[in-house]
Write a protein that holds these residues in place. Sequence first.
Motif, mmCIF file in Angstrom:
data_model
loop_
_atom_site.group_PDB
_atom_site.id
_atom_site.type_symbol
_atom_site.label_atom_id
_atom_site.label_comp_id
_atom_site.label_asym_id
_atom_site.label_seq_id
_atom_site.Cartn_x
_atom_site.Cartn_y
_atom_site.Cartn_z
ATOM 1 N N SER A 1 -18.464 5.349 8.325
ATOM 2 C CA SER A 1 -17.647 5.995 9.304
ATOM 3 C C SER A 1 -16.027 6.167 8.886
ATOM 4 O O SER A 1 -15.591 5.339 8.013
ATOM 5 N N VAL A 2 -15.359 6.988 9.679
ATOM 6 C CA VAL A 2 -13.950 7.033 9.595
ATOM 7 C C VAL A 2 -13.363 6.217 10.364
ATOM 8 O O VAL A 2 -13.704 6.086 11.587
ATOM 9 N N GLN A 3 -12.102 5.379 10.213
ATOM 10 C CA GLN A 3 -11.327 4.415 11.037
ATOM 11 C C GLN A 3 -10.183 5.269 11.830
ATOM 12 O O GLN A 3 -10.331 5.460 12.776
ATOM 13 N N GLU A 4 -9.251 5.184 10.902
ATOM 14 C CA GLU A 4 -7.873 5.697 11.626
ATOM 15 C C GLU A 4 -6.995 6.199 10.368
ATOM 16 O O GLU A 4 -7.275 5.864 9.092
ATOM 17 N N VAL A 5 -5.932 6.756 10.577
ATOM 18 C CA VAL A 5 -4.947 6.989 9.845
ATOM 19 C C VAL A 5 -3.932 5.640 9.770
ATOM 20 O O VAL A 5 -3.404 5.502 11.154
ATOM 21 N N LEU A 6 -3.660 5.154 8.782
ATOM 22 C CA LEU A 6 -2.665 3.931 8.979
ATOM 23 C C LEU A 6 -1.441 4.226 8.000
ATOM 24 O O LEU A 6 -1.553 4.914 7.081
ATOM 25 N N GLU A 7 -0.225 3.529 8.568
ATOM 26 C CA GLU A 7 1.088 3.909 7.623
ATOM 27 C C GLU A 7 1.016 2.509 7.185
ATOM 28 O O GLU A 7 1.156 1.286 7.867
ATOM 29 N N LEU A 8 1.296 2.313 5.929
ATOM 30 C CA LEU A 8 1.318 0.926 5.174
ATOM 31 C C LEU A 8 2.625 1.108 4.320
ATOM 32 O O LEU A 8 2.864 1.904 3.824
ATOM 33 N N ASP A 9 3.499 0.205 4.460
ATOM 34 C CA ASP A 9 4.705 -0.090 3.695
ATOM 35 C C ASP A 9 4.338 -0.502 2.620
ATOM 36 O O ASP A 9 3.588 -1.306 2.318
ATOM 37 N N PRO A 10 5.102 -0.148 1.411
ATOM 38 C CA PRO A 10 4.836 -0.766 0.033
ATOM 39 C C PRO A 10 4.751 -2.280 -0.008
ATOM 40 O O PRO A 10 3.955 -2.705 -0.914
ATOM 41 N N ASP A 11 5.447 -2.968 0.828
ATOM 42 C CA ASP A 11 5.338 -4.556 0.794
ATOM 43 C C ASP A 11 4.002 -4.823 1.368
ATOM 44 O O ASP A 11 3.679 -6.237 1.385
ATOM 45 N N GLN A 12 3.278 -4.160 1.896
ATOM 46 C CA GLN A 12 2.046 -4.351 2.398
ATOM 47 C C GLN A 12 0.609 -4.110 1.678
ATOM 48 O O GLN A 12 -0.577 -4.098 1.843
ATOM 49 N N ILE A 13 1.334 -3.789 0.296
ATOM 50 C CA ILE A 13 0.242 -3.427 -0.666
ATOM 51 C C ILE A 13 0.728 -4.218 -1.812
ATOM 52 O O ILE A 13 1.756 -4.024 -2.448
ATOM 53 N N GLU A 14 -0.453 -4.788 -2.319
ATOM 54 C CA GLU A 14 -0.674 -5.652 -3.528
ATOM 55 C C GLU A 14 -1.157 -4.783 -4.607
ATOM 56 O O GLU A 14 -2.186 -4.082 -4.417
ATOM 57 N N PRO A 15 -0.763 -5.155 -5.994
ATOM 58 C CA PRO A 15 -1.452 -4.548 -7.223
ATOM 59 C C PRO A 15 -2.951 -4.777 -7.043
ATOM 60 O O PRO A 15 -3.431 -5.692 -6.609
ATOM 61 N N PRO A 16 -3.806 -3.885 -7.843
ATOM 62 C CA PRO A 16 -5.537 -4.101 -7.586
ATOM 63 C C PRO A 16 -5.753 -5.505 -8.399
ATOM 64 O O PRO A 16 -4.752 -5.869 -9.204
ATOM 65 N N PRO A 17 -6.604 -6.107 -7.927
ATOM 66 C CA PRO A 17 -6.843 -7.679 -8.769
ATOM 67 C C PRO A 17 -7.187 -7.271 -10.050
ATOM 68 O O PRO A 17 -8.004 -6.460 -10.335
#
Length: 165
Positions: A101-117
């Motif tokens: 299913s498709v959920q939504e379009v989100l806007e994420l600021d760079p500080d809400q994104i961490e590098p991949p584990p």
Amino acid sequence: MSAEDLEQMNQYLTFKLDEEVFALEIAKVREVLDFTDVTKVPQTPIFMRGVINLRGSVVPVVDMRVKFSMREAEATVNTCIIITEVVMDGEPSVLGALVDSVQEVLELDPDQIEPPPRIGTKLDTEFIRGMGKHNDEFIIILDIDRVFSADEISLIQQNSDATKA
């Protein structure tokens, strides 16, 4: 780069596979289609569902559950095909990604994104752009250009070209 370009870089289309939430950069998404009949193509990788006719163009459809080693699921009313553009060897290719299913379009600021584990050397996480955080939930942000290897894209393209002939 315009303000609109910068804003688009922070927008992601979220979708579900099983209970996990994934996201693609909105700039990579062309459109979202309701699930439709997919024509099977013989001798293709197990994750390739087949092809669809998109306004006269043959578009390969990949089952993202199978690609990520999840169990295959029956299509539901929420099942969608995300039409995306993948760049491989400098060449753009249109690909359909079958998702629960498709959920939504989100806007994420760079500080809400961490590098991949980092999960050791045996596991390839190159296809994960980062881990987004939204409402106390992790979102796996995919780099769609790296989800498929060059060999897989080549095989998908060959099968797509063979179907056109």
